[in-house]
Design an enzyme around this catalytic site. Sequence first.
Site, mmCIF file in Angstrom:
data_model
loop_
_atom_site.group_PDB
_atom_site.id
_atom_site.type_symbol
_atom_site.label_atom_id
_atom_site.label_comp_id
_atom_site.label_asym_id
_atom_site.label_seq_id
_atom_site.Cartn_x
_atom_site.Cartn_y
_atom_site.Cartn_z
ATOM 1 N N ASP A 87 0.879 -1.162 0.000
ATOM 2 C CA ASP A 87 0.000 0.000 0.000
ATOM 3 C C ASP A 87 0.925 1.224 0.000
ATOM 4 O OD1 ASP A 87 -2.161 1.616 0.102
ATOM 5 O OD2 ASP A 87 -2.896 0.956 2.054
ATOM 6 N N ASP A 122 -2.901 7.445 -3.638
ATOM 7 C CA ASP A 122 -4.174 8.115 -3.904
ATOM 8 C C ASP A 122 -4.521 9.038 -2.756
ATOM 9 O OD1 ASP A 122 -4.373 5.803 -2.332
ATOM 10 O OD2 ASP A 122 -6.502 5.594 -2.708
ATOM 11 N N CYS A 274 -14.361 -22.247 18.929
ATOM 12 C CA CYS A 274 -13.440 -22.451 17.811
ATOM 13 C C CYS A 274 -12.558 -23.639 18.134
ATOM 14 C CB CYS A 274 -12.584 -21.195 17.635
ATOM 15 S SG CYS A 274 -11.222 -21.400 16.480
ATOM 16 N N CYS A 276 -9.527 -24.172 16.545
ATOM 17 C CA CYS A 276 -8.163 -24.004 16.035
ATOM 18 C C CYS A 276 -7.195 -24.495 17.105
ATOM 19 C CB CYS A 276 -7.892 -22.560 15.630
ATOM 20 S SG CYS A 276 -7.496 -21.418 16.964
ATOM 21 N N CYS A 279 -7.219 -22.406 20.340
ATOM 22 C CA CYS A 279 -8.437 -22.438 21.159
ATOM 23 C C CYS A 279 -8.718 -23.818 21.745
ATOM 24 C CB CYS A 279 -9.622 -21.959 20.349
ATOM 25 S SG CYS A 279 -9.423 -20.272 19.771
HETATM 26 ZN ZN ZN Z 1 -9.424 -20.294 17.535
#
Ligand code: ZN
Length: 530
Positions: A87, A122, A274, A276, A279
């Site tokens: 960016d 921009d 979750c 994952c 978690c």
């Molecule tokens: Zn998670």
Amino acid sequence: MSFEVKERDLLARIGKLKTKSGTVETPMLFPVINPIIQPIPPRRIREDFGFNALITNAYILKKHFQNQPAEKGLHKFLDYDGVVMTDSGAYQILVYGDIEVTPEEIIKYQEQIDTDIATILDLPTGWKVSKEHAEKTVNETLSRAKQLFNIRTREDILWVGPVQGGRHLDLVAYSAVEMGKLPFHIYALGSPTEVMERYRFDVLVDMVMTAKMKLPLDKPLHLFGAGHPFMFSLAVALGCDLFDSAAYAIYAREDRYMTETGTLRLNEIDYFPCACQNCSNKTPRQVLEMPKQKRQAFLAEHNLHICLSELKRIKQAIKDGRLWEHLEMRAHGHPALLQALKKLKKYEDFIEKHSPATKKSGLFFFNSVGLVRPEVVQHRKRLAERYSPPNDVEILLLMPQTQSKPFHKAKEFRKNEKLLKKILKTDLSKVHVCFYTAPFGIVPIELDEVYPLSQHEVALPLDGETIAYVVNNATEYINRTNYKTIILVNDPNNWNYKLLNACKKVCKQKHIKFKALNMESLGSMKANNL
Ligand SMILES: [Zn+2]
């Protein structure tokens, strides 16, 4: 051609974007890497999380590291061998007002550091600004965009052309038309960050659609600053192919935990919703007790995981032709999203025109929100513009939709058909059967196997708006055609008496004979009832 579309659903596409450092599949989320402080090292973003692209800020690199990225090469400097987008510092202008670099310098710098996808400097429009200021940002961005093609020296970098205009949709349209004339590889919608922070997703729909309708459709569209997974499906459905997210890291810093339907505060959750790796092994309480930096890394990793899994779900939905269903499910996660979904009514013609006509899966109709789906709009248009009833029939028999499909093969229709033959004392060959159905409206019997007229499931009883839509569709049909008699088999359980009353009225106006039969009393009916 750097962009190739493989699969489509609504305005969404799964595509391949070719860059000099490899090909990425869209829709793609570029995690934002802050080169100064970074909770997850870039190498791990690819190796552990599977992101083949990231975005960093050329202005920050230049300001803090000067020539180092150019000397080492950006990929080595970041220790990342995937695709790198940069960016330009436009966001810093939005936040800090002005920055110490010229548009020309930032173009040259991005070439020197060897980025893969680069952005011109921009001038972002922002949210609460006057029309005059917005116009200034549009024109200045446009003139900087034109300069690029005189300044750049390399041909192997993909350049991004940002569309500005903010809430001023006429300016967004103008900006998109003019930017679209310049040979950018990627277009972008600038400054929607504040719109998203304020949850004005309905305004976002207007901004994205206005730009999308004026930009070249064969180029990818990047949505700057769209970093929360709960709105990915909306943006993807509107035809945004690329996103960047700093939110995964910013939220982590503020102890905020992303889910695919919203954001939770770490101190307010008892269970992690979750599975994952992070978690699965910790409870929210244990994470709260971690030292700040460790906790931040834990949350950033989880947030990134949630972003990626939502993106995968969206891609699968595109492949299955079920993006609408996914979108509707997400829209019910927050009223602001549902409000945005309702806004699509305004763009239903464009969406219908550019959506695939057939799919491998049928559609689920839950409520009137689904009436703007391209399949529904398409049937309405085809019926109005291309269909005329068989020549030799004078009687229209309107039958309710059946549970099983196709309608004409359904048991309940077969049974009623026999009874009707007796009642009407005719072989039905002079009778044209049409079904009134939700969400499609009138379905002539000879078309009821055409996709998706037999490939859908609908939740009964219908809501008022859906009934009104079908009633409207039926009376339009009667108005447009020239039957001499209309017989309606009414099904008051699912349709109440609205259709009956409306048909009666339009028949009276057109001097057409009208009869109504109650579906439940068909069996006990005799011919003289007519
Ligand atoms: Zn998670």
